[in-house]
Motif scaffolding. Structure first.
Motif, PDB file in Angstrom:
ATOM      1  N   VAL A  20       0.860  -1.179   0.000  1.00 26.78           N
ATOM      2  CA  VAL A  20       0.000   0.000   0.000  1.00 26.78           C
ATOM      3  C   VAL A  20       0.895   1.227   0.000  1.00 26.78           C
ATOM      4  O   VAL A  20       1.869   1.303   0.726  1.00 26.78           O
ATOM      5  CB  VAL A  20      -0.930  -0.006   1.232  1.00 26.78           C
ATOM      6  CG1 VAL A  20      -1.707   1.289   1.311  1.00 26.78           C
ATOM      7  CG2 VAL A  20      -1.869  -1.193   1.172  1.00 26.78           C
ATOM      8  N   ASP A  23      -2.226   5.160   0.248  1.00 21.25           N
ATOM      9  CA  ASP A  23      -3.643   5.152  -0.106  1.00 21.25           C
ATOM     10  C   ASP A  23      -4.088   3.701  -0.160  1.00 21.25           C
ATOM     11  O   ASP A  23      -3.577   2.930  -0.963  1.00 21.25           O
ATOM     12  CB  ASP A  23      -3.823   5.827  -1.471  1.00 21.25           C
ATOM     13  CG  ASP A  23      -5.284   5.987  -1.850  1.00 21.25           C
ATOM     14  OD1 ASP A  23      -6.116   5.190  -1.387  1.00 21.25           O
ATOM     15  OD2 ASP A  23      -5.587   6.896  -2.625  1.00 21.25           O
ATOM     16  N   PRO A  24      -5.021   3.307   0.687  1.00 19.13           N
ATOM     17  CA  PRO A  24      -5.427   1.902   0.727  1.00 19.13           C
ATOM     18  C   PRO A  24      -6.096   1.407  -0.557  1.00 19.13           C
ATOM     19  O   PRO A  24      -6.284   0.225  -0.727  1.00 19.13           O
ATOM     20  CB  PRO A  24      -6.402   1.844   1.904  1.00 19.13           C
ATOM     21  CG  PRO A  24      -6.848   3.238   2.115  1.00 19.13           C
ATOM     22  CD  PRO A  24      -5.745   4.127   1.633  1.00 19.13           C
ATOM     23  N   SER A  25      -6.411   2.311  -1.482  1.00 19.83           N
ATOM     24  CA  SER A  25      -7.026   1.870  -2.725  1.00 19.83           C
ATOM     25  C   SER A  25      -5.986   1.501  -3.788  1.00 19.83           C
ATOM     26  O   SER A  25      -6.342   1.158  -4.907  1.00 19.83           O
ATOM     27  CB  SER A  25      -7.971   2.942  -3.264  1.00 19.83           C
ATOM     28  OG  SER A  25      -7.276   4.135  -3.518  1.00 19.83           O
ATOM     29  N   PHE A  26      -4.688   1.562  -3.440  1.00 20.36           N
ATOM     30  CA  PHE A  26      -3.615   1.202  -4.367  1.00 20.36           C
ATOM     31  C   PHE A  26      -2.787   0.071  -3.811  1.00 20.36           C
ATOM     32  O   PHE A  26      -2.437   0.059  -2.637  1.00 20.36           O
ATOM     33  CB  PHE A  26      -2.651   2.371  -4.606  1.00 20.36           C
ATOM     34  CG  PHE A  26      -3.247   3.556  -5.294  1.00 20.36           C
ATOM     35  CD1 PHE A  26      -4.313   3.436  -6.151  1.00 20.36           C
ATOM     36  CD2 PHE A  26      -2.711   4.807  -5.085  1.00 20.36           C
ATOM     37  CE1 PHE A  26      -4.855   4.532  -6.793  1.00 20.36           C
ATOM     38  CE2 PHE A  26      -3.241   5.918  -5.729  1.00 20.36           C
ATOM     39  CZ  PHE A  26      -4.311   5.782  -6.579  1.00 20.36           C
ATOM     40  N   VAL A  42      -5.221  -0.588  -8.856  1.00 21.76           N
ATOM     41  CA  VAL A  42      -6.223   0.194  -8.151  1.00 21.76           C
ATOM     42  C   VAL A  42      -7.214  -0.809  -7.581  1.00 21.76           C
ATOM     43  O   VAL A  42      -7.930  -1.471  -8.321  1.00 21.76           O
ATOM     44  CB  VAL A  42      -6.927   1.194  -9.088  1.00 21.76           C
ATOM     45  CG1 VAL A  42      -7.950   2.016  -8.332  1.00 21.76           C
ATOM     46  CG2 VAL A  42      -5.900   2.103  -9.762  1.00 21.76           C
ATOM     47  N   THR A  43      -7.215  -0.946  -6.272  1.00 24.06           N
ATOM     48  CA  THR A  43      -8.060  -1.960  -5.629  1.00 24.06           C
ATOM     49  C   THR A  43      -9.509  -1.535  -5.513  1.00 24.06           C
ATOM     50  O   THR A  43     -10.387  -2.356  -5.341  1.00 24.06           O
ATOM     51  CB  THR A  43      -7.513  -2.321  -4.234  1.00 24.06           C
ATOM     52  OG1 THR A  43      -7.410  -1.137  -3.459  1.00 24.06           O
ATOM     53  CG2 THR A  43      -6.146  -2.983  -4.347  1.00 24.06           C
ATOM     54  N   GLU A  44      -9.745  -0.229  -5.620  1.00 29.10           N
ATOM     55  CA  GLU A  44     -11.108   0.302  -5.552  1.00 29.10           C
ATOM     56  C   GLU A  44     -11.336   1.270  -6.713  1.00 29.10           C
ATOM     57  O   GLU A  44     -11.407   2.474  -6.516  1.00 29.10           O
ATOM     58  CB  GLU A  44     -11.339   1.024  -4.221  1.00 29.10           C
ATOM     59  CG  GLU A  44     -11.168   0.133  -3.003  1.00 29.10           C
ATOM     60  CD  GLU A  44     -11.214   0.918  -1.703  1.00 29.10           C
ATOM     61  OE1 GLU A  44     -11.676   2.072  -1.713  1.00 29.10           O
ATOM     62  OE2 GLU A  44     -10.784   0.369  -0.687  1.00 29.10           O
ATOM     63  N   SER A  46     -12.856   3.658  -9.328  1.00 32.11           N
ATOM     64  CA  SER A  46     -14.067   4.480  -9.332  1.00 32.11           C
ATOM     65  C   SER A  46     -14.034   5.374 -10.555  1.00 32.11           C
ATOM     66  O   SER A  46     -12.984   5.863 -10.957  1.00 32.11           O
ATOM     67  CB  SER A  46     -14.158   5.327  -8.068  1.00 32.11           C
ATOM     68  OG  SER A  46     -13.069   6.204  -7.991  1.00 32.11           O
ATOM     69  N   SER A 118     -13.002   3.140 -15.724  1.00 31.05           N
ATOM     70  CA  SER A 118     -12.214   3.411 -14.514  1.00 31.05           C
ATOM     71  C   SER A 118     -10.818   2.832 -14.654  1.00 31.05           C
ATOM     72  O   SER A 118     -10.637   1.728 -15.182  1.00 31.05           O
ATOM     73  CB  SER A 118     -12.880   2.782 -13.291  1.00 31.05           C
ATOM     74  OG  SER A 118     -14.174   3.285 -13.118  1.00 31.05           O
ATOM     75  N   TYR A 120      -7.913   0.752 -13.587  1.00 29.44           N
ATOM     76  CA  TYR A 120      -7.747  -0.365 -12.662  1.00 29.44           C
ATOM     77  C   TYR A 120      -6.289  -0.776 -12.504  1.00 29.44           C
ATOM     78  O   TYR A 120      -5.939  -1.484 -11.563  1.00 29.44           O
ATOM     79  CB  TYR A 120      -8.620  -1.562 -13.047  1.00 29.44           C
ATOM     80  CG  TYR A 120      -8.205  -2.281 -14.315  1.00 29.44           C
ATOM     81  CD1 TYR A 120      -7.286  -3.330 -14.286  1.00 29.44           C
ATOM     82  CD2 TYR A 120      -8.742  -1.921 -15.539  1.00 29.44           C
ATOM     83  CE1 TYR A 120      -6.919  -3.981 -15.441  1.00 29.44           C
ATOM     84  CE2 TYR A 120      -8.387  -2.579 -16.689  1.00 29.44           C
ATOM     85  CZ  TYR A 120      -7.473  -3.609 -16.643  1.00 29.44           C
ATOM     86  OH  TYR A 120      -7.110  -4.262 -17.800  1.00 29.44           O
TER      87      TYR A 120
END
Length: 161
Positions: A20, A23-26, A42-44, A46, A118, A120
């Motif tokens: 990580v 940013d927890p979304s990466f 990209v784990t989330e 958007s 998005s 990803y």
């Protein structure tokens, strides 16, 4: 034995353990030699904008997160190559690194967008610290003459002037 093999593979192919990055979304993988990110997941994902074109979405992402790869100014340091959606509707936009308009060998990034538009994933390498002269030393006429002389005897279809 397994541990030893794992260490060897990590050394050969770079650290491929998702980490990580603030940013927890990466999730990122880094090149062991440079420490720079060479793969970002990209784990989330958007959607940034309902009406955004893939080029706009990818550029916006690189402007916000390109520093992970070593980018300072993606607009100036990258040139987009043509792309089209794959069979699933995913876009894979390819950018080559340039320095003062000249391509940098080995430098480039792929920005991957899902069928919702998005980002990803992003992967590739960016060569930092490029500083070379880009002014030609020879006139085009002289370069053509040298090329003709050096290519004498080659098949005519190989030579284009």
């Amino acid at each position: 034995m397994f541990l030893r093999l794992s260490v060897v593979l990590l050394l050969l192919f770079g650290l491929y353990i998702p980490q990580v990055y603030g940013d927890p979304s990466f999730g990122v993988s880094r090149d062991l030699a440079t420490g720079k990110v060479h793969f970002l997941k990209v784990t989330e994902p958007s959607k940034l904008s309902v009406s955004s074109k893939p080029e706009e979405v990818s550029l916006d992402f690189l402007l916000k997160h390109g520093k992970l790869f070593g980018l300072k100014d993606p607009v100036r340091e990258l040139s987009k190559l043509p792309s089209s959606p794959d069979e699933q509707g995913f876009e894979h936009l390819r950018y080559i690194q340039t320095y003062r308009g000249v391509p940098v060998v080995g430098g480039g990034l792929f920005v991957h967008l899902n069928n919702n538009g998005s980002v990803y994933a992003v992967n590739g390498k960016f060569q930092e610290g490029v500083s070379i002269g880009t002014r030609p030393r020879f006139k085009a006429r002289r370069v053509k003459a040298i090329a003709r002389k050096e290519s004498a005897g080659m098949a005519p279809e190989v030579i284009r002037t």
